[in-house]
Design an enzyme around this catalytic site. Structure first.
Site, PDB file in Angstrom:
ATOM      1  N   TYR A 201      13.728 -44.367 -25.412  1.00  0.00           N
ATOM      2  CA  TYR A 201      13.342 -45.502 -24.561  1.00  0.00           C
ATOM      3  C   TYR A 201      12.631 -46.576 -25.396  1.00  0.00           C
ATOM      4  O   TYR A 201      12.768 -47.769 -25.135  1.00  0.00           O
ATOM      5  CB  TYR A 201      12.422 -45.046 -23.415  1.00  0.00           C
ATOM      6  CG  TYR A 201      13.155 -44.691 -22.144  1.00  0.00           C
ATOM      7  CD1 TYR A 201      13.776 -43.453 -21.990  1.00  0.00           C
ATOM      8  CD2 TYR A 201      13.226 -45.594 -21.085  1.00  0.00           C
ATOM      9  CE1 TYR A 201      14.453 -43.121 -20.823  1.00  0.00           C
ATOM     10  CE2 TYR A 201      13.902 -45.265 -19.907  1.00  0.00           C
ATOM     11  CZ  TYR A 201      14.506 -44.035 -19.791  1.00  0.00           C
ATOM     12  OH  TYR A 201      15.172 -43.717 -18.633  1.00  0.00           O
TER      13      TYR A 201
ATOM     14  N   PHE B 183      -6.590 -29.609 -15.483  1.00  0.00           N
ATOM     15  CA  PHE B 183      -7.730 -29.459 -16.391  1.00  0.00           C
ATOM     16  C   PHE B 183      -7.967 -30.743 -17.195  1.00  0.00           C
ATOM     17  O   PHE B 183      -8.984 -31.438 -17.013  1.00  0.00           O
ATOM     18  CB  PHE B 183      -7.464 -28.232 -17.267  1.00  0.00           C
ATOM     19  CG  PHE B 183      -8.267 -28.147 -18.517  1.00  0.00           C
ATOM     20  CD1 PHE B 183      -9.650 -28.285 -18.482  1.00  0.00           C
ATOM     21  CD2 PHE B 183      -7.645 -27.906 -19.740  1.00  0.00           C
ATOM     22  CE1 PHE B 183     -10.395 -28.198 -19.656  1.00  0.00           C
ATOM     23  CE2 PHE B 183      -8.382 -27.812 -20.902  1.00  0.00           C
ATOM     24  CZ  PHE B 183      -9.757 -27.970 -20.864  1.00  0.00           C
TER      25      PHE B 183
ATOM     26  N   ASP C 194       5.667 -34.943  -6.438  1.00  0.00           N
ATOM     27  CA  ASP C 194       6.267 -34.071  -7.450  1.00  0.00           C
ATOM     28  C   ASP C 194       7.093 -34.936  -8.393  1.00  0.00           C
ATOM     29  O   ASP C 194       8.008 -35.649  -7.956  1.00  0.00           O
ATOM     30  CB  ASP C 194       7.153 -33.021  -6.760  1.00  0.00           C
ATOM     31  CG  ASP C 194       7.525 -31.923  -7.731  1.00  0.00           C
ATOM     32  OD1 ASP C 194       7.945 -32.241  -8.864  1.00  0.00           O
ATOM     33  OD2 ASP C 194       7.370 -30.749  -7.365  1.00  0.00           O
TER      34      ASP C 194
ATOM     35  N   TYR D 207       9.268 -24.532 -21.838  1.00  0.00           N
ATOM     36  CA  TYR D 207       8.154 -25.453 -22.115  1.00  0.00           C
ATOM     37  C   TYR D 207       8.385 -26.170 -23.442  1.00  0.00           C
ATOM     38  O   TYR D 207       8.363 -27.414 -23.509  1.00  0.00           O
ATOM     39  CB  TYR D 207       6.861 -24.655 -22.146  1.00  0.00           C
ATOM     40  CG  TYR D 207       5.606 -25.456 -22.375  1.00  0.00           C
ATOM     41  CD1 TYR D 207       5.088 -26.284 -21.382  1.00  0.00           C
ATOM     42  CD2 TYR D 207       4.909 -25.360 -23.579  1.00  0.00           C
ATOM     43  CE1 TYR D 207       3.917 -27.002 -21.588  1.00  0.00           C
ATOM     44  CE2 TYR D 207       3.734 -26.067 -23.790  1.00  0.00           C
ATOM     45  CZ  TYR D 207       3.246 -26.889 -22.797  1.00  0.00           C
ATOM     46  OH  TYR D 207       2.076 -27.598 -23.011  1.00  0.00           O
TER      47      TYR D 207
ATOM     48  N   THR E  36      -6.657 -26.649 -26.173  1.00  0.00           N
ATOM     49  CA  THR E  36      -7.884 -27.312 -25.723  1.00  0.00           C
ATOM     50  C   THR E  36      -8.506 -26.486 -24.608  1.00  0.00           C
ATOM     51  O   THR E  36      -7.786 -25.873 -23.814  1.00  0.00           O
ATOM     52  CB  THR E  36      -7.539 -28.729 -25.230  1.00  0.00           C
ATOM     53  OG1 THR E  36      -6.899 -29.428 -26.312  1.00  0.00           O
ATOM     54  CG2 THR E  36      -8.779 -29.506 -24.820  1.00  0.00           C
TER      55      THR E  36
HETATM   56  P1  NAD Z   1      -2.923 -28.052 -16.120  1.00  0.00           P
HETATM   57  O1  NAD Z   1      -1.943 -27.024 -15.665  1.00  0.00           O
HETATM   58  O2  NAD Z   1      -4.351 -27.848 -15.766  1.00  0.00           O
HETATM   59  O3  NAD Z   1      -2.506 -29.495 -15.620  1.00  0.00           O
HETATM   60  C1  NAD Z   1      -1.182 -29.875 -15.348  1.00  0.00           C
HETATM   61  C2  NAD Z   1      -1.185 -30.674 -14.057  1.00  0.00           C
HETATM   62  O4  NAD Z   1       0.154 -31.109 -13.789  1.00  0.00           O
HETATM   63  C3  NAD Z   1      -1.628 -29.839 -12.839  1.00  0.00           C
HETATM   64  O5  NAD Z   1      -2.561 -30.561 -12.083  1.00  0.00           O
HETATM   65  C4  NAD Z   1      -0.330 -29.605 -12.077  1.00  0.00           C
HETATM   66  O6  NAD Z   1      -0.542 -29.404 -10.699  1.00  0.00           O
HETATM   67  C5  NAD Z   1       0.443 -30.871 -12.406  1.00  0.00           C
HETATM   68  N1  NAD Z   1       1.894 -30.710 -12.271  1.00  0.00           N
HETATM   69  C6  NAD Z   1       2.664 -29.704 -12.746  1.00  0.00           C
HETATM   70  N2  NAD Z   1       3.944 -29.908 -12.415  1.00  0.00           N
HETATM   71  C7  NAD Z   1       3.994 -31.092 -11.716  1.00  0.00           C
HETATM   72  C8  NAD Z   1       5.029 -31.825 -11.092  1.00  0.00           C
HETATM   73  N3  NAD Z   1       6.290 -31.401 -11.115  1.00  0.00           N
HETATM   74  N4  NAD Z   1       4.707 -32.974 -10.472  1.00  0.00           N
HETATM   75  C9  NAD Z   1       3.417 -33.415 -10.428  1.00  0.00           C
HETATM   76  N5  NAD Z   1       2.387 -32.758 -10.994  1.00  0.00           N
HETATM   77  C10 NAD Z   1       2.685 -31.600 -11.631  1.00  0.00           C
HETATM   78  O7  NAD Z   1      -2.757 -28.171 -17.703  1.00  0.00           O
HETATM   79  P2  NAD Z   1      -3.580 -29.025 -18.770  1.00  0.00           P
HETATM   80  O8  NAD Z   1      -4.128 -28.072 -19.753  1.00  0.00           O
HETATM   81  O9  NAD Z   1      -4.479 -29.974 -18.115  1.00  0.00           O
HETATM   82  O10 NAD Z   1      -2.393 -29.798 -19.496  1.00  0.00           O
HETATM   83  C11 NAD Z   1      -2.127 -31.166 -19.232  1.00  0.00           C
HETATM   84  C12 NAD Z   1      -1.011 -31.639 -20.150  1.00  0.00           C
HETATM   85  O11 NAD Z   1      -1.417 -31.488 -21.513  1.00  0.00           O
HETATM   86  C13 NAD Z   1       0.293 -30.876 -19.977  1.00  0.00           C
HETATM   87  O12 NAD Z   1       1.365 -31.775 -20.054  1.00  0.00           O
HETATM   88  C14 NAD Z   1       0.317 -29.944 -21.161  1.00  0.00           C
HETATM   89  O13 NAD Z   1       1.622 -29.647 -21.575  1.00  0.00           O
HETATM   90  C15 NAD Z   1      -0.453 -30.738 -22.218  1.00  0.00           C
HETATM   91  N6  NAD Z   1      -1.075 -29.839 -23.200  1.00  0.00           N
HETATM   92  C16 NAD Z   1      -2.222 -29.160 -22.887  1.00  0.00           C
HETATM   93  C17 NAD Z   1      -2.764 -28.284 -23.834  1.00  0.00           C
HETATM   94  C18 NAD Z   1      -4.042 -27.522 -23.581  1.00  0.00           C
HETATM   95  O14 NAD Z   1      -4.458 -26.738 -24.442  1.00  0.00           O
HETATM   96  N7  NAD Z   1      -4.730 -27.717 -22.470  1.00  0.00           N
HETATM   97  C19 NAD Z   1      -2.127 -28.107 -25.070  1.00  0.00           C
HETATM   98  C20 NAD Z   1      -0.950 -28.801 -25.313  1.00  0.00           C
HETATM   99  C21 NAD Z   1      -0.434 -29.679 -24.381  1.00  0.00           C
END
Ligand code: NAD
Ligand code: UDP
Length: 320
Positions: free
Chosen positions: A165, A19, A64, A151, A181
């Site tokens: 780091y 997303f 991955d 998480y 978000t």
């Molecule tokens: P999302 O699930 O849509 O995106 C996560 C992406 O990471 C996906 O495309 C998934 O396929 C990929 N992924 C997962 N595990 C993986 C792995 N082992 N190797 C490679 N790719 C992998 O979620 P998002 O909402 O787009 O969130 C993106 C980031 O922002 C995340 O790290 C999340 O923790 C952080 N975040 C998002 C929100 C929110 O409200 N959207 C809030 C806090 C933090």
């Protein structure tokens, strides 16, 4: 001004097919950077990046992040990690590995090629907060052995790694704590509240409220969040964070349900289900630091953001 072909920064976005990642890739490609989108497609989809695949400044890499990867890049946005509770709880051990080993691999890469690296951390590092609103100086209240811990603790450990780091190896880091978000390209089945309620409302299904709906969240539209991420990456030297990014307008989950029913003109009824374990009761970012250091403030209000998200899901569900 856009950089010319040879001056382009090579930017790696992990989780780029997700997303937030797909919106970020789009923005960076538009700015003229060369974007490498790395994803294992666990929760991300090719559909999210389909429109970028033929662009000369875009490359998709299936990988991955629990495994090391060797690339030559100038900047890294580390977003790879499932973000919705049903997805990160599906395989909690894998979630910890992605958060922690993913951070180690990306920090190792950043160290080797001297890249600047931004970590997508989360408001979940504050757990079920006892301080309201949450400032960056608050250390949080997390149940280390609960269902959300894979998480929350994974992301907390990733923050620790970033700062170690930075201190030990002088890696140029940026850490942002993202609050809830929403927007187009959320996964329709990931159970997050806004996508869930919109899909339920559009299908005329019951709107599932966990608990009595009095728990609060503060929702930021995706466009504002992407602006914040880019501002932080390009922010003042020495400002490494952590910095909260989110929209401080706070709503109860019941208010969200009612607004979505209103905007979709849905006949769905509200269904109250048992509260989830360790579900934070209140959440609201204090964004004074982001305002002061980055000049960032969210602009899109809930009514407009929901209207744009509903439009997306209408098209998605109609198969357009
Ligand atoms: P999302 O699930 O849509 O995106 C996560 C992406 O990471 C996906 O495309 C998934 O396929 C990929 N992924 C997962 N595990 C993986 C792995 N082992 N190797 C490679 N790719 C992998 O979620 P998002 O909402 O787009 O969130 C993106 C980031 O922002 C995340 O790290 C999340 O923790 C952080 N975040 C998002 C929100 C929110 O409200 N959207 C809030 C806090 C933090
Ligand atoms: N929620 C709900 N019904 C749903 C999905 C979520 O009542 O169908 C509630 C959930 O219990 C939480 C809030 O909405 O209190 C936000 O949940 P989400 O999973 O979107 O994000 P997070 O809990 O990670 O902030």
């Amino acid at each position: 001004m856009k950089p010319n072909f040879f001056d382009r920064a090579r930017v790696l976005v992990t989780g780029g097919a997700g997303f937030l990642g797909s919106h970020l890739c789009e923005r960076l490609v538009k700015e003229g950077h060369y974007v490498m989108c790395l994803d294992n497609y666990f929760t991300g989809t090719k559909r999210n990046i389909y429109h970028l695949l033929k662009h000369e400044n875009f490359e998709a890499i299936r990988h991955d992040l629990v495994n090391p990867v060797f690339l030559e890049v100038d900047e890294i946005y580390n977003l790879a990690c499932p973000a919705s509770p049903i997805h990160y709880q599906y395989n909690p051990v894998k979630t910890v590995k992605t958060a922690v080993m993913g951070a180690i691999h990306m920090l190792g890469l950043a160290k080797r090629v001297k890249a600047k690296i931004l970590q997508a951390s989360t408001s979940e590092v504050y757990g079920d907060p006892t301080v309201h609103p949450q400032k960056e100086s608050y250390w949080g209240n997390v149940n280390t052995i609960g269902l959300r811990a894979c998480y929350d603790e994974g992301k907390r450990c990733a923050e620790t790694l970033f700062f170690d780091y930075h201190r030990q190896n002088r890696v140029n880091i940026r850490v942002v704590r993202i609050f809830n978000t929403y927007g187009p390209r959320m996964h329709p089945n990931d159970g997050r509240v806004i996508s869930n309620f919109i899909v339920q409302a559009l299908r005329g299904e019951p709107i599932t409220i966990f608990g009595d709906g009095s728990q609060t969240r503060s929702f930021c539209f995706v466009e504002d969040m992407i602006e914040g991420l880019v501002k932080m990456m390009n922010g003042p030297d020495g400002f490494v964070g952590p910095v909260n990014l989110g929209n401080p307008s706070e709503y109860t989950i019941l208010e969200i349900a009612e607004e979505i029913v209103r905007q979709t003109d849905s006949k769905s009824r509200l269904e109250f289900l048992p509260a989830l374990e360790d579900d934070p009761k209140r959440r609201q970012p204090d964004i004074n630091l982001a305002k002061a250091r980055l000049g960032w403030t969210p602009k899109v209000g809930l009514e407009e953001g929901l209207a744009r998200t509903i439009q997306y899901f209408r098209e998605l569900l109609s198969g357009a």
